[in-house]
Design an enzyme around this catalytic site. Structure first.
Site, PDB file in Angstrom:
ATOM      1  N   CYS A   1       2.985   0.883   1.900  1.00 25.96           N
ATOM      2  CA  CYS A   1       3.079  -1.027   2.895  1.00 25.96           C
ATOM      3  C   CYS A   1       1.905  -1.677   1.447  1.00 25.96           C
ATOM      4  CB  CYS A   1       2.449  -0.289   3.679  1.00 25.96           C
ATOM      5  SG  CYS A   1       3.219  -2.078   4.686  1.00 25.96           S
ATOM      6  N   HIS A   2       1.026  -2.709   2.375  1.00 29.19           N
ATOM      7  CA  HIS A   2       0.534  -3.561   2.191  1.00 29.19           C
ATOM      8  C   HIS A   2      -0.650  -2.579   1.304  1.00 29.19           C
ATOM      9  CE1 HIS A   2       3.267  -5.689   4.772  1.00 29.19           C
ATOM     10  NE2 HIS A   2       3.264  -7.109   3.768  1.00 29.19           N
TER      11      HIS A   2
END
Length: 180
Positions: free
Chosen positions: A111-112
């Site tokens: 993800c991030h």
């Protein structure tokens, strides 16, 4: 594939980790015979989130400022927007993550999560995937960004496993277990 007693660090901020991106890889490490360890910037507990809503809390096992990569066999960097955004502002957290890459130890990021690796300046020449909004950040840091469920990059000192989002967790945990 088993982790044969390997100890895997999970680096998270005190608040903002996407809970499922912490708990599913954690369970995968345990089921493969490894020992997951929750590392944060502060002692106490970390607050998980289901996107923007508070979820469960988890006890911190150790803090990044007193540890090095030498004590672990691999690193997992879960996502959530706030989690890696905070981690990349803490030099001890960035240094902790960088140590794994520099030592050629396996790193899994979702993800991030790549924001922490961007700050550590360890993505240059590597191929990764991430949440789509990070693609420009990764490219600007010298990485090749691709939109795939899971990417295993071996063009570097150690394997780097990356995925885009919670829906990719089955492929992410399988690749992680294979390369740890």
């Amino acid at each position: 594939m088993t982790l044969n007693g390997s100890t895997i660090a999970f680096l998270v901020a005190p608040e903002g980790v996407e809970q499922v991106e912490l708990t599913e890889p954690w369970t995968a490490v345990e089921e493969a015979g490894g020992t997951p360890v929750l590392v944060s910037t502060d002692p106490g507990q970390v607050q998980g989130f289901h996107h923007l809503d508070k979820a469960d809390t988890f006890p911190v096992d150790a803090t990044a400022d007193v540890l090095t990569h030498d004590e672990y066999d691999g690193l997992v960097l879960p996502g959530g927007v706030a989690n890696p955004d905070f981690l990349r502002t803490v030099p001890a957290a960035v240094s902790f993550a960088k140590g794994f890459v520099d030592a050629g130890k396996p790193v899994a990021v979702i993800c991030h999560g790549p924001w922490t690796l961007i700050e550590a300046d360890v993505v240059r020449g590597r191929t990764l995937t991430s949440w789509p909004s990070l693609q420009t950040d990764l490219r600007n840091a010298g990485a090749r960004w691709v939109d795939e469920e899971v990417v295993v990059c071996t063009a570097g000192p150690g394997p780097l496993v990356s995925s885009r989002r919670p829906d990719d967790l089955p492929a992410f945990t399988a690749a992680m277990a294979e390369h740890f």
